[in-house]
Motif scaffolding. Structure first.
Motif, PDB file in Angstrom:
ATOM      1  N   GLN A  82     -18.898 -24.323 -28.343  1.00 26.66           N
ATOM      2  CA  GLN A  82     -19.985 -23.331 -28.228  1.00 26.66           C
ATOM      3  C   GLN A  82     -21.311 -23.995 -27.880  1.00 26.66           C
ATOM      4  OE1 GLN A  82     -18.330 -24.156 -30.988  1.00 26.66           O
ATOM      5  NE2 GLN A  82     -19.524 -23.900 -32.876  1.00 26.66           N
ATOM      6  N   PHE A  83     -21.401 -25.317 -28.052  1.00 32.10           N
ATOM      7  CA  PHE A  83     -22.608 -26.068 -27.710  1.00 32.10           C
ATOM      8  C   PHE A  83     -22.578 -26.603 -26.282  1.00 32.10           C
ATOM      9  CE2 PHE A  83     -22.494 -26.285 -32.321  1.00 32.10           C
ATOM     10  CZ  PHE A  83     -23.817 -26.138 -32.687  1.00 32.10           C
ATOM     11  N   LYS A  84     -21.456 -26.437 -25.576  1.00 34.56           N
ATOM     12  CA  LYS A  84     -21.377 -26.999 -24.224  1.00 34.56           C
ATOM     13  C   LYS A  84     -22.247 -26.202 -23.260  1.00 34.56           C
ATOM     14  CE  LYS A  84     -18.456 -28.020 -20.265  1.00 34.56           C
ATOM     15  NZ  LYS A  84     -17.101 -28.041 -19.642  1.00 34.56           N
ATOM     16  N   CYS A  85     -23.084 -26.907 -22.522  1.00 31.34           N
ATOM     17  CA  CYS A  85     -23.885 -26.320 -21.454  1.00 31.34           C
ATOM     18  C   CYS A  85     -24.218 -27.440 -20.472  1.00 31.34           C
ATOM     19  CB  CYS A  85     -25.164 -25.677 -21.998  1.00 31.34           C
ATOM     20  SG  CYS A  85     -26.192 -26.797 -22.992  1.00 31.34           S
ATOM     21  N   CYS A  86     -24.659 -27.059 -19.290  1.00 32.22           N
ATOM     22  CA  CYS A  86     -24.947 -28.039 -18.244  1.00 32.22           C
ATOM     23  C   CYS A  86     -26.316 -27.744 -17.634  1.00 32.22           C
ATOM     24  CB  CYS A  86     -23.888 -27.992 -17.152  1.00 32.22           C
ATOM     25  SG  CYS A  86     -22.214 -28.348 -17.754  1.00 32.22           S
ATOM     26  N   GLY A 119     -10.620 -27.379 -28.296  1.00 30.77           N
ATOM     27  CA  GLY A 119     -11.914 -28.030 -28.451  1.00 30.77           C
ATOM     28  C   GLY A 119     -12.224 -29.009 -27.337  1.00 30.77           C
ATOM     29  N   ASP A 120     -11.628 -28.807 -26.179  1.00 28.45           N
ATOM     30  CA  ASP A 120     -11.768 -29.757 -25.074  1.00 28.45           C
ATOM     31  C   ASP A 120     -13.041 -29.452 -24.279  1.00 28.45           C
ATOM     32  OD1 ASP A 120     -11.574 -31.353 -22.817  1.00 28.45           O
ATOM     33  OD2 ASP A 120      -9.404 -31.081 -22.632  1.00 28.45           O
ATOM     34  N   PHE A 121     -14.034 -30.316 -24.396  1.00 27.49           N
ATOM     35  CA  PHE A 121     -15.298 -30.129 -23.679  1.00 27.49           C
ATOM     36  C   PHE A 121     -15.115 -30.246 -22.170  1.00 27.49           C
ATOM     37  CE2 PHE A 121     -17.109 -31.044 -27.857  1.00 27.49           C
ATOM     38  CZ  PHE A 121     -18.187 -30.178 -27.886  1.00 27.49           C
ATOM     39  N   GLY A 122     -14.070 -30.915 -21.739  1.00 34.17           N
ATOM     40  CA  GLY A 122     -13.875 -31.105 -20.312  1.00 34.17           C
ATOM     41  C   GLY A 122     -13.488 -29.841 -19.577  1.00 34.17           C
ATOM     42  N   VAL A 123     -12.829 -28.904 -20.260  1.00 33.85           N
ATOM     43  CA  VAL A 123     -12.345 -27.696 -19.578  1.00 33.85           C
ATOM     44  C   VAL A 123     -13.019 -26.419 -20.075  1.00 33.85           C
ATOM     45  CG1 VAL A 123     -10.121 -28.700 -18.987  1.00 33.85           C
ATOM     46  CG2 VAL A 123     -10.383 -27.521 -21.176  1.00 33.85           C
ATOM     47  N   ALA A 124     -13.734 -26.470 -21.190  1.00 30.91           N
ATOM     48  CA  ALA A 124     -14.410 -25.276 -21.714  1.00 30.91           C
ATOM     49  C   ALA A 124     -15.529 -24.829 -20.779  1.00 30.91           C
ATOM     50  CB  ALA A 124     -14.971 -25.559 -23.097  1.00 30.91           C
ATOM     51  N   TRP A 125     -15.774 -23.515 -20.717  1.00 32.18           N
ATOM     52  CA  TRP A 125     -16.894 -22.988 -19.951  1.00 32.18           C
ATOM     53  C   TRP A 125     -18.202 -23.472 -20.578  1.00 32.18           C
ATOM     54  CZ3 TRP A 125     -17.912 -20.949 -15.408  1.00 32.18           C
ATOM     55  CH2 TRP A 125     -19.159 -20.355 -15.197  1.00 32.18           C
ATOM     56  N   GLY A 126     -19.157 -23.839 -19.730  1.00 35.24           N
ATOM     57  CA  GLY A 126     -20.448 -24.310 -20.213  1.00 35.24           C
ATOM     58  C   GLY A 126     -21.476 -23.194 -20.240  1.00 35.24           C
ATOM     59  N   GLY A 127     -22.045 -22.941 -21.389  1.00 36.10           N
ATOM     60  CA  GLY A 127     -23.085 -21.928 -21.503  1.00 36.10           C
ATOM     61  C   GLY A 127     -23.333 -21.593 -22.957  1.00 36.10           C
ATOM     62  N   VAL A 128     -24.604 -21.394 -23.307  1.00 38.40           N
ATOM     63  CA  VAL A 128     -24.988 -21.049 -24.674  1.00 38.40           C
ATOM     64  C   VAL A 128     -25.462 -19.603 -24.690  1.00 38.40           C
ATOM     65  CG1 VAL A 128     -26.597 -21.526 -26.568  1.00 38.40           C
ATOM     66  CG2 VAL A 128     -25.582 -23.421 -25.268  1.00 38.40           C
ATOM     67  N   SER A 129     -24.914 -18.809 -25.600  1.00 40.09           N
ATOM     68  CA  SER A 129     -25.302 -17.407 -25.733  1.00 40.09           C
ATOM     69  C   SER A 129     -26.423 -17.295 -26.762  1.00 40.09           C
ATOM     70  CB  SER A 129     -24.097 -16.572 -26.168  1.00 40.09           C
ATOM     71  OG  SER A 129     -23.075 -16.631 -25.205  1.00 40.09           O
ATOM     72  N   SER A 130     -27.613 -16.900 -26.298  1.00 41.08           N
ATOM     73  CA  SER A 130     -28.767 -16.937 -27.205  1.00 41.08           C
ATOM     74  C   SER A 130     -29.828 -15.911 -26.877  1.00 41.08           C
ATOM     75  CB  SER A 130     -29.409 -18.329 -27.146  1.00 41.08           C
ATOM     76  OG  SER A 130     -29.883 -18.601 -25.833  1.00 41.08           O
ATOM     77  N   LEU A 131     -29.533 -14.936 -26.030  1.00 38.97           N
ATOM     78  CA  LEU A 131     -30.562 -14.020 -25.548  1.00 38.97           C
ATOM     79  C   LEU A 131     -31.298 -13.320 -26.679  1.00 38.97           C
ATOM     80  CD1 LEU A 131     -31.944 -12.531 -23.219  1.00 38.97           C
ATOM     81  CD2 LEU A 131     -29.933 -11.056 -23.044  1.00 38.97           C
TER      82      LEU A 131
END
Length: 451
Positions: free
Chosen positions: A281-285, A326-338
């Motif tokens: 859930q913390f993955k973002c780019c 829990g694989d950061f390499g394939v998980a979608w990157g984005g943080v939901s915080s609106l």
């Protein structure tokens, strides 16, 4: 005889264009018609008396939101995204051109997007256009149709239908945009630098962080600045995460390059050191970086090198976050915080000695200025009566089940935050809070130059 106002707000604390004060705000026909001392007699059909622990803020302006609608509405949608915005004190969003299908890269696609949003928007919504290879001849038409600027990537965007621009294409696009004074907003990470970095894989956040090094941001930002200098175009750096790029940005501005910069609540709230294994859930780019980097971003924000703070709300379905592996390499990157940006930033800002006036500058006035939303972002006569009642000393613990965006995923889940939005008004109509006046969408679709 003095004409009555539709509604008057009386606040012992009010964040105006010149900082904190007390005052009465009179609203007529959806606009702010008066800002007067607190004890002024302003006749009104309705009076909103703020409590002693509440502060009246302008509605926030979030210029970086991925609504994903139409086409990937299971990720998010205009109804859920704009409800979340309203609940978080955000009264204006500008939607990104990708992750929806079709992407907003020509006028026909823009009309599809507008048709989708028209009956669903609980807050005001504007649109960015997209700049992709093979579609650069569409830029002028999109500009004339009222988009607020154009987004491009310098590496794979994550979706195949929105490919990146190479250096030659970026220069061509900037020359085109300079001709009609439009702005290019850039996801600035260099593809070659990332190709040379370690491949992301597994559940260890440190391995993912190594795959998106600071150098990839720094090289890309240097390229964007040089091309902006060469073409005279206006450019905006999206979601800055690398503090190393700050001196380059400051120097470019001193040279007269037209460059503005944003960062996001997650870069100012979290640190790489605290992200657990598998917590995708913390993955973002670009990625959340180390604690020392975070403090340099805060310093640059206070000094004005970074102009504004916007969400980069980039949600997806829970399955795409790969929580099973829990694989950061394939998980979608984005943080939901609106819905959480105001409280998240206030929580961190107050710990560092910054004021609510600072937060309003970063999250309302400056995003509005960058996007050219002239009637948004401040409590001033003539502006839209977009307002937020905020209790800065109240607190809550984030529970994703209580958030308004579509999927119950957020990096903020379980995190205590300071400051509670108790009510949100759009052009004088309450759209969130206990006394919300209407359950129907009240938002307008915004056109550049008309706001």
């Amino acid at each position: 005889m003095v004409q009555a106002f539709d509604v008057v707000f009386r606040a012992q604390r009010l964040i105006g264009p010149n900082g904190e004060t007390s005052g009465s705000v009179g609203v007529r026909d959806g606009r702010i018609a008066a800002v007067e001392p607190l004890d002024s007699e302003l006749p009104a059909g309705r009076v909103v008396e703020l409590a002693a622990d509440e502060v009246l803020l302008p509605g926030l302006v979030d210029t970086h939101v991925h609504v994903n609608d139409p086409g990937r509405t299971e990720w998010e949608g205009f109804d859920t995204a704009t409800r979340a915005a309203a609940a978080g004190g955000v009264t204006t969003i500008v939607d990104m051109p990708l992750n929806s299908l079709p992407p907003t890269v020509d006028v026909d696609a823009l009309e599809v997007k507008r048709k989708t949003a028209r009956e669903k928007a609980f807050v005001d919504v504007g649109f960015w256009g997209g700049a992709i290879p093979g579609k650069l001849d569409e830029l002028r038409g999109l500009h004339q149709a009222g988009v607020f600027g154009f987004k491009c990537f310098l590496l794979h965007s994550g979706v195949d239908e929105f490919p990146p621009l190479d250096s030659t294409e970026l220069e061509s696009a900037l020359r085109e945009l300079a001709g009609f004074d439009a702005m290019m907003i850039v996801h600035a990470e260099d593809s070659e630098a990332i190709e040379q970095a370690p491949t992301p894989h597994g559940e260890h956040y440190g391995d993912f962080l190594a795959s998106r090094p600071k150098g990839a941001e720094n090289v890309a930002i240097a390229q964007v600045i040089e091309l902006a200098r060469r073409t005279g175009a206006r450019v905006h750096i999206l979601h800055l995460a690398s503090s190393d790029a700050l001196p380059l940005i400051a120097s470019a501005r001193e040279d007269g390059v037209q460059v503005t910069v944003e960062t996001c609540p997650h870069y100012l709230s979290f640190t790489a050191e605290e992200i657990p294994d598998g917590a995708t859930q913390f993955k973002c780019c670009p990625p959340i970086r180390e604690a020392a980097n975070r403090e340099l971003l805060w310093k640059a924000l206070a000094e004005g090198t970074i102009d504004c703070v916007v969400s980069d709300h980039s949600p997806c379905t829970p399955e795409l976050k790969q929580f099973d592996t829990g694989d950061f390499g394939v998980a979608w990157g984005g943080v939901s915080s609106l819905q959480l940006g105001l409280s998240a930033i206030w929580t961190q800002a107050r710990q560092r000695g910054y004021s609510l006036s600072d937060v309003v500058t970063w999250m309302a006035r400056k995003p509005a200025e960058v996007a050219g939303l002239r009637s948004k972002g401040s409590i001033a006569v003539g502006n839209d009566a977009d307002l937020c009642v905020f209790a800065p000393d109240d607190a809550f613990v984030v529970d994703v089940a209580e958030l308004q965006h579509r999927n119950p995923v957020s990096a903020y889940h379980g995190r205590p935050l300071a400051g509670v939005v108790r009510g949100t008004w759009l052009r004088g109509t309450q759209i969130a809070g206990d006394d919300a006046e209407s359950a129907a969408p009240q938002g307008k679709l915004l056109v550049r130059g008309e706001v």
